[in-house]
Each structure stands twice: as C-alpha cells, then as structure tokens.
Design an enzyme around this catalytic site. Sequence first.
Site, PDB file in Angstrom:
ATOM      1  N   CYS A  89     105.717 -20.540 -41.860  1.00 51.92           N
ATOM      2  CA  CYS A  89     104.493 -20.342 -41.085  1.00 51.92           C
ATOM      3  C   CYS A  89     104.490 -19.035 -40.300  1.00 51.92           C
ATOM      4  CB  CYS A  89     104.276 -21.515 -40.128  1.00 51.92           C
ATOM      5  SG  CYS A  89     104.064 -23.093 -40.961  1.00 51.92           S
ATOM      6  N   GLN A 156     108.088 -31.365 -41.750  1.00 54.09           N
ATOM      7  CA  GLN A 156     107.497 -31.012 -40.463  1.00 54.09           C
ATOM      8  C   GLN A 156     106.746 -32.197 -39.865  1.00 54.09           C
ATOM      9  OE1 GLN A 156     105.524 -27.315 -39.940  1.00 54.09           O
ATOM     10  NE2 GLN A 156     107.061 -26.145 -41.066  1.00 54.09           N
ATOM     11  N   ARG A 220      84.882 -28.148 -34.968  1.00 56.13           N
ATOM     12  CA  ARG A 220      84.009 -29.311 -34.869  1.00 56.13           C
ATOM     13  C   ARG A 220      83.445 -29.391 -33.460  1.00 56.13           C
ATOM     14  NH1 ARG A 220      84.591 -33.473 -38.577  1.00 56.13           N
ATOM     15  NH2 ARG A 220      82.839 -34.357 -37.403  1.00 56.13           N
ATOM     16  N   SER A 246      97.313 -29.182 -37.456  1.00 54.76           N
ATOM     17  CA  SER A 246      96.560 -28.000 -37.897  1.00 54.76           C
ATOM     18  C   SER A 246      95.790 -28.289 -39.177  1.00 54.76           C
ATOM     19  CB  SER A 246      97.507 -26.822 -38.119  1.00 54.76           C
ATOM     20  OG  SER A 246      98.536 -27.174 -39.044  1.00 54.76           O
ATOM     21  N   HIS A 347      95.082 -23.236 -40.082  1.00 53.24           N
ATOM     22  CA  HIS A 347      96.414 -22.628 -40.159  1.00 53.24           C
ATOM     23  C   HIS A 347      96.646 -22.174 -41.602  1.00 53.24           C
ATOM     24  CE1 HIS A 347     100.590 -21.868 -39.922  1.00 53.24           C
ATOM     25  NE2 HIS A 347     101.063 -23.108 -39.887  1.00 53.24           N
ATOM     26  N   CYS A 377     106.295 -22.322 -34.514  1.00 47.83           N
ATOM     27  CA  CYS A 377     107.392 -23.006 -35.194  1.00 47.83           C
ATOM     28  C   CYS A 377     107.308 -22.684 -36.684  1.00 47.83           C
ATOM     29  CB  CYS A 377     107.303 -24.513 -34.971  1.00 47.83           C
ATOM     30  SG  CYS A 377     105.715 -25.246 -35.414  1.00 47.83           S
ATOM     31  N   GLY A 379     109.231 -23.455 -40.747  1.00 50.13           N
ATOM     32  CA  GLY A 379     110.095 -24.301 -41.551  1.00 50.13           C
ATOM     33  C   GLY A 379     111.545 -23.854 -41.480  1.00 50.13           C
TER      34      GLY A 379
END
Length: 391
Positions: A89, A156, A220, A246, A347, A377, A379
């Site tokens: 990420c 995750q 939203r 996400s 994301h 964060c 992986g």
Amino acid sequence: MAEAYIVEALRTAGGRRGGALREWHPADLGAAVLDALVVRSGIDPAAIEDVIAGCVSQVGEQSFHIGRNMVLASDLPDSVPAVSIDRQCGSSQQALHFAAQAVMSGTQDVVIAAGVESMTRVPMGTPVILPMQAGIGIGPWPQSIKGRYGVDQFSQFTGAEMMAQIYGFTRTELDQFALSSHRKAAAAADNEAFEREIVIVEGLDKEGKARRHDRDEGIRADASLEALGELKTVAPDGMITAGNASQVCDGASGVLVVSEAALKRHGLTPLARIDNLTVTAGDPVIMLQEPIPATRRALERSGRKLNEIDLYEVNEAFAPVPLAWLNELDADPGRLNVNGGAIALGHPLGASGTKLMATLVHALRARGKKYGLQTMCEGGGIANVTIVEAL
C-alpha cells in the site's frame, strides 16, 4: 545535504470498482497524471530524469513494467526512463522517498514519483490467485515463514480485527469513524477543496456515456450510522465491514520532485519541501500497527514534536489503524485526515502514497499551515512516514 522540493502534486478522482474509470487501461490512467504534472508545472518534459511508479498488483494490464508503459503512453519523450516498485500500500509513498533521495543525494535533479492501480481491471489478489488456480507454485509464503510466525497466511483483515481487540474499540466506534470520513470528504468535495489536486479525465456513467470525472465516486453524503451498522462483518464474530474499511478504487497520482538547482534552472515554484523520510518494519502478522513506531522514529529523527505538525494523513486502510495511531500518539483528531480518507475516498493501493501527499500538500497550503505528516500501514508489517513543509 541538498534539499528536495515538491513542485506539483496531483491525482485523479477515485473511481469505484466497475465505475467511471472502468474502461481506462492503467498505463493510460497513469499517463494522464504524468502529462498533467508536466503541463501544470511548465517543465520541459525532456528534463525529467526518471519516473518511479508504485503499483501493487503487477500482473495482466499492470505487468511488463507498468512504470515504463505509463511513460510510453504519455506525452513524455521515450528518452525518459522509469522503474516500477512494490511496497504494497505504500508503493507510491516509497516512490516519493526514492525520488527525494535521488534529488537529495545529487544523483538527479528532476524526478516524478507516481502510482497507479486499477482495481476493476486487475482485482486485488490477482497476482496470487491466478498462479494458484493454474497450479503454479505454493504461493508467496514458504513453510519457513509460516512456521516462524505460526500462521497459514498473512491477512490485513485479520490484522485489523486484532488491532480493534487490542485497543478495545467497539463496532460503533469504528462505524462512527467511517461516518466522519464520509462527512469530511463530502464537505471537502462540495467546497471544492480537491479542485487544485484533481486531474480531470473522461469517465463513463452507468449507461456507458462519457462524462467528466472530477469527483471521488466513493463519497457517500447520505451515509448514516444506522446504515453502516447494518453491514455484515467480514468475519462472523468480527467488527470489520466494507463500511469501516477502505474502498476498492481505481486511480492514479503523482508528485514532481526537484532540486534547488532545478527550481532556478526551470523557473519552477515549489509547493513544499521534503523534511523527513522514514521507513520501519515490525510484526508481519498484525502488520497494521507499524505506522505508530514509524511516526515516533520520524519525529525523533526530524527533531520535531507531534504538536508542531499541523496536519496528518494516516491512511484509512481500516478504521482501527488511524484510531490506534491517534490513541498511541495522543494526537489531535482535528488535524487528522481533514478532507476525509480512504474509507470515503478510496484506496487505489499503489497510487495511494502520492495520492495522500497531493491531498496533504494542498490542504496545508489552503489552510496556511506549515508542517504535514503522512503515514500508512503496508503489507508485511512495514510503514513509511513522510514529513513535508508547505511553502
């Protein structure tokens, strides 16, 4: 050591899975950002010495060197080299670090850090799933790693549930944080807070008709705590849902990084100065806690206190991540993800690093603030932290 400056920072508006950006090849989507960086900065495209592109799922349309393909699909001359990197990420945040390090070392003067991910056209997990379905190999984790950490796989989602339990968060608290993300993002979009950072591209509506894509599709404005509370959890006895995690997202982003000499040579105006670059690693099982020690180290190395930092961008991979970061660091929630985060905005994995930096830099400048900190964060239990000074 030489300084590194951000001259331009841009992103596409996020596209929902199967949404407005569904027909964009990821190389073309990334190229649109590269072209916009050149046009808006006014730099000679031939002056760009490298493109460092983050991408997580480097398979299918994102295979065979997505960074180079972004350059070839753009208006940049084919003399501009590129490299594709994967730090999960944090891929494009690491791309920014590599670009800044090249400039600060004096090796290069003009570098683009970018990222792209089409999670519609290259679904998350594809690099693992396809070989397994074809009977090729045993997957990314050999028995030596599984045995060392006592797990069959690294997830995750499992890490997010572990964090929620460790910090004693309730499902309601996670959903309240998610609702706040949507409300902040909706207000930011309505007030045109993202206008300066968004590269407008042509998207498609549900019927397939072309339309201007200039607003993040995941927001939203009608989100409610009641609706979020009705969503099913990923694990039967868990707290993580699609609503407090996400959003899957298509998108691209990029940052133009230059030296002080390049500022003068090309007549460029900097938006921000790179103040600190930090990366750390820790527990790969829970994996999502690492932004906490990484932030502590970044602050220590920079000689700054957290109360000197005006705005924070902590990637909303899952609601427990920024909530735990706030708690552990005793941080001001009013400075966190002030225009919403990945729960509302999406994301796009490899693109999220420079996407967050674009939002952070422009938010600092819009508010007349000075220092910003970005972390996420990643992986494997890794975390990048970048501190910038708005100019």
